[in-house]
Every structure is written in structure tokens, then in C-alpha cells.
Design a protein around this motif. Sequence first.
Motif, PDB file in Angstrom:
ATOM      1  N   GLY A 273       0.728  -1.038   0.084  1.00 41.75           N
ATOM      2  CA  GLY A 273      -0.052  -0.082  -0.054  1.00 41.75           C
ATOM      3  C   GLY A 273       0.849   1.287  -0.042  1.00 41.75           C
ATOM      4  O   GLY A 273       0.472   2.183  -0.921  1.00 41.75           O
ATOM      5  N   GLY A 274       1.813   1.297   0.595  1.00 39.59           N
ATOM      6  CA  GLY A 274       2.768   2.393   0.859  1.00 39.59           C
ATOM      7  C   GLY A 274       3.627   2.711  -0.511  1.00 39.59           C
ATOM      8  O   GLY A 274       3.599   3.626  -0.905  1.00 39.59           O
ATOM      9  N   ILE A 338     -14.734  -7.074   8.635  1.00 40.47           N
ATOM     10  CA  ILE A 338     -14.120  -6.229   8.968  1.00 40.47           C
ATOM     11  C   ILE A 338     -12.448  -6.015   8.519  1.00 40.47           C
ATOM     12  O   ILE A 338     -11.841  -5.127   7.945  1.00 40.47           O
ATOM     13  N   SER A 339     -11.938  -7.105   8.185  1.00 42.24           N
ATOM     14  CA  SER A 339     -10.401  -7.361   7.863  1.00 42.24           C
ATOM     15  C   SER A 339     -10.472  -7.097   6.306  1.00 42.24           C
ATOM     16  O   SER A 339      -9.643  -6.340   5.765  1.00 42.24           O
ATOM     17  N   MET A 340     -11.594  -7.548   5.647  1.00 43.38           N
ATOM     18  CA  MET A 340     -11.502  -7.167   3.947  1.00 43.38           C
ATOM     19  C   MET A 340     -11.531  -5.657   3.885  1.00 43.38           C
ATOM     20  O   MET A 340     -10.709  -4.859   3.170  1.00 43.38           O
ATOM     21  N   CYS A 341     -12.582  -5.182   4.540  1.00 42.73           N
ATOM     22  CA  CYS A 341     -12.805  -3.648   4.248  1.00 42.73           C
ATOM     23  C   CYS A 341     -11.925  -2.676   4.724  1.00 42.73           C
ATOM     24  O   CYS A 341     -11.565  -1.677   3.969  1.00 42.73           O
ATOM     25  N   CYS A 342     -11.436  -2.944   5.748  1.00 37.11           N
ATOM     26  CA  CYS A 342     -10.491  -2.034   6.384  1.00 37.11           C
ATOM     27  C   CYS A 342      -8.936  -2.269   6.297  1.00 37.11           C
ATOM     28  O   CYS A 342      -8.167  -1.059   6.223  1.00 37.11           O
ATOM     29  N   VAL A 343      -8.629  -3.462   5.815  1.00 35.80           N
ATOM     30  CA  VAL A 343      -7.054  -3.751   5.507  1.00 35.80           C
ATOM     31  C   VAL A 343      -7.001  -4.145   3.829  1.00 35.80           C
ATOM     32  O   VAL A 343      -6.206  -3.542   3.251  1.00 35.80           O
ATOM     33  N   THR A 344      -7.620  -5.389   3.713  1.00 31.88           N
ATOM     34  CA  THR A 344      -7.025  -5.771   2.331  1.00 31.88           C
ATOM     35  C   THR A 344      -7.486  -5.206   1.274  1.00 31.88           C
ATOM     36  O   THR A 344      -6.685  -4.959   0.411  1.00 31.88           O
ATOM     37  N   TYR A 345      -8.820  -4.764   1.026  1.00 31.46           N
ATOM     38  CA  TYR A 345      -9.351  -3.874  -0.197  1.00 31.46           C
ATOM     39  C   TYR A 345      -8.360  -2.780  -0.377  1.00 31.46           C
ATOM     40  O   TYR A 345      -8.003  -2.425  -1.596  1.00 31.46           O
ATOM     41  N   PRO A 346      -8.246  -1.581   0.681  1.00 32.29           N
ATOM     42  CA  PRO A 346      -7.668  -0.527   0.392  1.00 32.29           C
ATOM     43  C   PRO A 346      -5.971  -1.087  -0.035  1.00 32.29           C
ATOM     44  O   PRO A 346      -5.662  -0.285  -0.990  1.00 32.29           O
ATOM     45  N   ALA A 347      -5.428  -1.809   0.599  1.00 33.22           N
ATOM     46  CA  ALA A 347      -3.997  -2.107   0.248  1.00 33.22           C
ATOM     47  C   ALA A 347      -3.798  -2.529  -1.356  1.00 33.22           C
ATOM     48  O   ALA A 347      -2.977  -2.025  -2.001  1.00 33.22           O
ATOM     49  N   LEU A 348      -4.806  -3.513  -1.505  1.00 28.25           N
ATOM     50  CA  LEU A 348      -4.894  -4.018  -2.938  1.00 28.25           C
ATOM     51  C   LEU A 348      -4.861  -2.965  -4.071  1.00 28.25           C
ATOM     52  O   LEU A 348      -4.411  -2.942  -4.923  1.00 28.25           O
ATOM     53  N   ILE A 349      -6.013  -1.928  -3.828  1.00 30.91           N
ATOM     54  CA  ILE A 349      -6.294  -0.978  -4.870  1.00 30.91           C
ATOM     55  C   ILE A 349      -5.078   0.114  -4.984  1.00 30.91           C
ATOM     56  O   ILE A 349      -4.854   0.339  -6.120  1.00 30.91           O
ATOM     57  N   ALA A 351      -2.131  -0.933  -4.083  1.00 29.13           N
ATOM     58  CA  ALA A 351      -0.853  -1.619  -4.841  1.00 29.13           C
ATOM     59  C   ALA A 351      -0.961  -1.443  -6.456  1.00 29.13           C
ATOM     60  O   ALA A 351       0.094  -1.183  -7.263  1.00 29.13           O
ATOM     61  N   TYR A 352      -2.189  -1.976  -6.801  1.00 26.84           N
ATOM     62  CA  TYR A 352      -2.278  -2.196  -8.376  1.00 26.84           C
ATOM     63  C   TYR A 352      -2.138  -0.281  -9.277  1.00 26.84           C
ATOM     64  O   TYR A 352      -1.806  -0.281  -9.989  1.00 26.84           O
ATOM     65  N   THR A 353      -2.796   0.418  -8.329  1.00 29.40           N
ATOM     66  CA  THR A 353      -2.707   1.661  -8.816  1.00 29.40           C
ATOM     67  C   THR A 353      -1.351   2.227  -8.888  1.00 29.40           C
ATOM     68  O   THR A 353      -1.101   2.741  -9.844  1.00 29.40           O
ATOM     69  N   GLY A 354      -0.563   1.835  -8.028  1.00 27.03           N
ATOM     70  CA  GLY A 354       0.927   2.386  -7.944  1.00 27.03           C
ATOM     71  C   GLY A 354       1.719   1.658  -9.067  1.00 27.03           C
ATOM     72  O   GLY A 354       2.580   2.072  -9.756  1.00 27.03           O
ATOM     73  N   VAL A 366       7.180  -4.384 -17.962  1.00 23.63           N
ATOM     74  CA  VAL A 366       6.062  -4.833 -17.419  1.00 23.63           C
ATOM     75  C   VAL A 366       6.442  -6.289 -16.895  1.00 23.63           C
ATOM     76  O   VAL A 366       5.810  -6.831 -15.956  1.00 23.63           O
ATOM     77  N   ALA A 367       7.369  -7.146 -17.347  1.00 21.48           N
ATOM     78  CA  ALA A 367       7.601  -8.377 -16.888  1.00 21.48           C
ATOM     79  C   ALA A 367       8.230  -8.570 -15.655  1.00 21.48           C
ATOM     80  O   ALA A 367       7.972  -9.515 -14.931  1.00 21.48           O
ATOM     81  N   THR A 368       8.622  -7.431 -14.953  1.00 27.71           N
ATOM     82  CA  THR A 368       9.271  -7.318 -13.682  1.00 27.71           C
ATOM     83  C   THR A 368       8.763  -6.084 -13.078  1.00 27.71           C
ATOM     84  O   THR A 368       9.450  -5.699 -12.206  1.00 27.71           O
ATOM     85  N   ALA A 369       7.268  -5.769 -13.396  1.00 32.67           N
ATOM     86  CA  ALA A 369       6.855  -4.653 -12.902  1.00 32.67           C
ATOM     87  C   ALA A 369       7.057  -4.308 -11.112  1.00 32.67           C
ATOM     88  O   ALA A 369       6.999  -3.436 -10.622  1.00 32.67           O
ATOM     89  N   PHE A 370       6.532  -5.560 -10.643  1.00 29.12           N
ATOM     90  CA  PHE A 370       6.406  -5.295  -9.090  1.00 29.12           C
ATOM     91  C   PHE A 370       7.851  -5.116  -8.564  1.00 29.12           C
ATOM     92  O   PHE A 370       7.941  -4.070  -7.682  1.00 29.12           O
ATOM     93  N   TYR A 371       8.799  -5.955  -8.650  1.00 31.95           N
ATOM     94  CA  TYR A 371      10.031  -5.641  -8.166  1.00 31.95           C
ATOM     95  C   TYR A 371      10.821  -4.312  -8.663  1.00 31.95           C
ATOM     96  O   TYR A 371      11.293  -3.557  -7.982  1.00 31.95           O
ATOM     97  N   LYS A 372      10.446  -3.989  -9.904  1.00 31.52           N
ATOM     98  CA  LYS A 372      11.208  -2.804 -10.404  1.00 31.52           C
ATOM     99  C   LYS A 372      10.515  -1.517 -10.019  1.00 31.52           C
ATOM    100  O   LYS A 372      11.184  -0.324  -9.860  1.00 31.52           O
ATOM    101  N   SER A 373       9.289  -1.512  -9.382  1.00 26.70           N
ATOM    102  CA  SER A 373       8.628  -0.439  -8.935  1.00 26.70           C
ATOM    103  C   SER A 373       8.920  -0.332  -7.454  1.00 26.70           C
ATOM    104  O   SER A 373       8.379   0.705  -6.715  1.00 26.70           O
TER     105      SER A 373
END
Length: 767
Positions: A273-274, A338-349, A351-354, A366-373
Amino acid sequence: MADDAVLDAITNETKEEVSQDQELKERKFSWQKLRRYDSLDIESRSFHGPHHDHHSKAMDWSTIVHLAFQSIGVVYGDVGTSPLYVYTSTFPNGISHNDDILGVLSLIFYTITLITLIKYVLIVLRANDNGEGGTFALYSLLCRYAKVGFIPNQQAEDHEVSNYELEVPNGRVRMASWLKSTLENSKFAKQILLFATMLGTSMLIGDGVLTPCISVLSAVGGIRIESTKVTQDMVVWISVVILIVLFAVQRLGTDKVGYTFAPIICIWFTFIGGIGVYNFIKYDPAVAKAINPYYIIDYFRRNKKDAWVSLGGVVLAITGTEALFADLGHFSVRSIQISMCCVTYPALILAYTGQASFLRKHNDLVATAFYKSIPGPLYWPTFVVAVLASIIASQAIISGTFSIIQQSLSLGCFPRVKVIHTSTKYEGQVYVPEANYLLMVACVAVTLGFRTTTNIGNAYGIAVVFVMTLTSCFIALVMIMIWKTHILLIISYILIIGSVELVYLSSVLYKFDQGGYLPLAFATVLMTVMYTWNSVFRRKYDYELKHKISPETLKEVVANTSLCRIPGLALFYSELVQGIPPIFKHYVANVPALHTVLVFISIKSLPISKVPVKERFLFRQVEPKELNVFRCVVRYGYTDVQNEQEPFEKVLIENLKFFIAENLWLSKNVQNNNVENDGDTLDERHVEEDQSEEFERQIETVDKAWHAGIVHFIGETDVVAAKGASVAKRILIDYAYTFMKRNLRESEKVLDIPHKRMLKVGMTYEL
């Protein structure tokens, strides 16, 4: 002394109940009702033991918060690690147009929101079966509401179990009644329903094989970006070692594993998320406009078939969502929401936006997008947490697999395996050793065989979407038959959710020859095993039902003077509910001796998650009472574990004594009522004295038999195909079923019966 205390408690309880007029009326009404709808040959009655509460206590908020924290470590590892490989799988050939990133981001956002948040968190979780989730939980709901099961063991008394009744709203019943009638009267519809349930279960178990492979390989592969000395072979073997360790710790249980893993996943969500916020601000904040679904239309217009094929990568963003429902029994609806709405959903959105912002400026990575970012100073900490999170990602589907195997086992759709409850504090947390080892072997084999995440991703998508589509079909039936939802809402659900899932399903099936065949191969093997076991199980039950011993024949056999009555208590086990199994007559014909007290026990699984212990036993006494012969149906839910707290025989004897006490209480009040109605001057005190003496005699007889020793008689039936049977039937019964039966647990191990006091009675059934 202990038995005297039990007897005193029973007597005191009886006196207390007699003094309560309101309780007398309620019990008398219940007793009369059961006499009209008795399913134990007209004479049985349900017995609830001492006072009990039909309403479970509401879970306090501290427990909900603890479970919500645990669920982060158990449920969301899979969906939480999807950012590792989603963009890579969606653009396997690179990014051809910069706006394609916006289209894919919009697809990811609406897919997670629509399927994960709206469908599962807000709708599907409501379709739980007394806190249990998964395909079989949905099937049990339908079996309870409509007679769509194949085993004819339904009893009127079952509806009095606290958890059995379904609370349904009034109105809109015409469609529900029509659908219910259609399902009940169509054997084909019943078979389709059972087939769909088995298919969903098989796919979910197959998902449990693929999730660990793709998650661990994706995370460990990140080390090659910073270290060129690490080869793909090294990545594969490191992944294999990690998988073996993961499955080895499963025996510790969900409770310990959840508290161990939850902090790590929380750190993981904080990291992704960060980093997502950092990339969003640094590279291209304009990607926020992807919230406009127009970019999805534009993406398909520009890429046409390639866009449709790429949906197989987008759907990986919701992998593990089905585990959210399957793992429900380990936690609770509120805690997962509670855990989905307060933690998981915001963090995923975030992450994908970043990542989308990063790719807008670096199309070629794009082949290494996660680690390169990842920002430089955070690379190695993020890598370590990613590996740990990928290990945990497997936990969600593994726990869900254990839960769904337990459910299918109790409903006669899975071979006998050992189920261990791993938590005394929280219900529903189980471990299945045989399944754990088989999953481990399969995961290692797939990892060594495929070696990369590309083909595994193709297979993974099919398993995920298949289970989701089947769940939607079941939810539609629940909406119509049980919830009686407004027709417009049902149509909206089918058109929106159903159409989206069908589009995704068509996309993943396109890659069938690129690894997509793997989950279907797993499902075929598991379906064969489940169908074989369930089919022969039903044939055995039908055979026993057809050849059962009538009450009149039982009385003649037991009252036969040529039989020797020896001290002790004999327990005869059977799955047959209506009548005495034929194996008893086979035993008497070969061993002309019977114990002082006989109890015929039918072990029965109800289509509900749990049966309260005080509502578990149904008794009847075979007349005349001097024979000391009782019938007993012991009812379990599909998440109940037998002999979990204390020995089964001790609980059985205590409930038998309570039944005798209730018999005295009921008969005394009925006779008193008859005296009042008839105006008879019969000496009531004399009647009470006779009844008390009879009560004491029966209790004394049971106690003496108990102290003399208990013998457990297990029917060890072999099944063979009848003469003239078809080749298919012979293969099914003589080879497939017999092979599984000989290589799996024996029935006495499942029932946990002491070997020193157990006798097996063998008999062959020709089916």
C-alpha cells in the motif's frame, strides 16, 4: 458413587421438571407431536437432556477483533500476493499502447470491487450454514430446504434441532415453491446439483495445489533481478523446500498459524500500500482517471481478441477470493468483513494503482513490474516480506481445503480420512493429515514439472473462475428458494455478476492447452473418487433399507428363549436410520448369545454444520421393556468431530438414563391427565410408586450392564456387484470402491472405538 450421583441428578431434574407447569405443557405437546410423526417406527421421541438454550450467544467484539486479525494471516495471503504477477500475466507480450494500462487498471478495480467486495463479502458470506462456508455449505442449505439429497434418512425430529430451521421471509413464495418442487421431483436435477457440488469441491482442492506453486515461485523469482548468479533451477528448488516446510507446519493448526502469519501479512499490506502511494505520487497521479469504466471499453475496442485473452491475467487479481468463503468456518462473517474492508481492499487498490503509475513511465519493465517499482532502499526488506507472504498465501486455500473435505466427508461424498480439531477456543479450525500430505506431494510435482509461473497461471485462472461460477449458481438458488429475494434483484445479480464471470471463464478456457488442462485433470481424478465413494455408499444404504429387520422380527429374535442373555451392554453400530440392519440377524444366527442391554446405534450426518450435544441423541425403547432393547440415532453436523471432549460411550449412557427418566415423567403426566379427564378415582400415589420402581429397575439394569462391560459391534460389510451386473457396475463396486476402502481408514478408527472392546461382524452385500 459416580453413577449414584448421576442417578440423583436425573431424579432431581425430573422433580424440577414436574413442578414446572409450563415446561410440562411444552414437553407434552412436543411428545404428542412426535408420536404422530415418529420416524423410529412410531415409538421414538427426541430427548434434549437438561434445559438447553436454542440460541447461541452473540460473539463479543473482542473475539471478533481477534478473529479479524487472525483472518488476515489465514484468508488473504493468496489475494494479497496477486500484485506479484497480475500485470506480468496480463501483458505477456508487452504493452502496445500506454492507455492499455488504464484499461487494465480499470478492469482490476471493478473486478475486485464487484466480485470480491460486493459478491463475496456482502452477498455470499450471508449464505453461510450456521457459520460454515464453501460449496458443501451451500449444498447443505438446499438439502435442508428441499429434499434433493439421495440418502432417504430424513426424520421429522431433525427439524427440532436448534440449528436446523431456516429463517425465511414471508412473501414471494410462488417461484420458490415451484423451484423446490422441480428439484424434488427430478432425479436428473438432483444429480446435476450433486455433480456441481462435487465439481466445485474438486476445483477448490485443485486450487489448493496451484496456489502455493504460483505464489512461492513468483516471490522467490524476484531474487534473480538483483542477483544474476541465481538460476531458474535454483529458484525452483528453493520453492520446493519452502513448500515442504509450509505443509509441515499445518499440523500446528489454524489458530497458531494465524497468529504467526497475521503480523507478516499486515506488514506486507503496509508495504504494498505504501509503495503504491509512493509510485502514484511520483510517476503518474493521472491514473486515478481509470475509475472511469470508459477505459475498459476503449481497451477492448483497441485490442479486440487480445484484450479478451488478457482477461486470463486480470482474473488472477481475485485469486483466493473463494477461500474467503471456504475459510469462513475458521472465523466469522463479521470478522472477515472487517478485515477485508479495513485492510485488504484498500491495500490492494493502492498497490495496483501504484504499479499502473510506474508502468505508464516504464512500459518496457512490465515483466518485472512489481520488483522494479520498489524504491531502492526498500527492495530487500520487501523481497523478504514478499517471500514470507507468498508462503502464507498458500495457507488460505489449504485451510479452505481442509474445511471443505470435512464437510464432504460428513455428507458421504468423500472417503474416510482423519479430521483433527486444532483449536479448543475457536470452532471450525481443522487439520486433515492425509489431505495435507497429498497436497504437498502434488505441489512439489507441479512446481518441478512446470518450473515457471506462466503455465501455472493459465491453469490457476481456470480453477478460480470455475469455482466462482458454480458458487454464483448456488447463490441464485439460495436467493430464490430460501431468501425469497425480489425477482429484480435476482435478475440483476445473474446479469451483472454471472455475465462477468462467464466472460472471464471463456477467456481462461482459451488457454486450455497452455496449462489450463491441469485443474481439470485434478478435478477429474477427485470427481472420480468422490462419485465412486458416494455412489456405493448410497447403494449400500438402499440395500440395508430394503433388507432391514422389522420391529416385530426384532422382538421375536430378542425374546427367543434359546438365546442366552449374558451380563453387559452391547452397542450395534449402523448407518441405517429406519430399522435394524440385516447384519444383526446374521450375528444372532452365528452367535446365539445377547447381552443384558442392547442399543442399536445409527450414526447420522445432518445437512447442518453443528448439532448441540444435548440435542444429539434420539432414543426409543423396544416393547416390552423387560427386553432392555433400545434404538438410538446419534446425529452429527458436518463440522462436528466425534468424541471430541469425552468418550462417546459415557455420553451415550448418560443420555440413555436421561431418556429413561423422561419416559417416566411423560408416562406419569399422561396417566395423570387421563385420570383427570376420565374422573377416575385410581390411587395416583400407587401409580407413582409403581412407575418409580420401574424407573429404578431400568436404571439399575443399565448400570449393572455398564459395569459388567461394554462391547462395540461393528458391521464390517463387504460389497460385491450382484450376479448379472454390468461391466461398469462391477468396475465401480468390485475394483474402484474396494480399492479405496482397503487403503483408507476403517470405520472404528473414525468412530474412535476402543479396540479391546470391539467385535467386527462380517457380511457380504450383493449390490
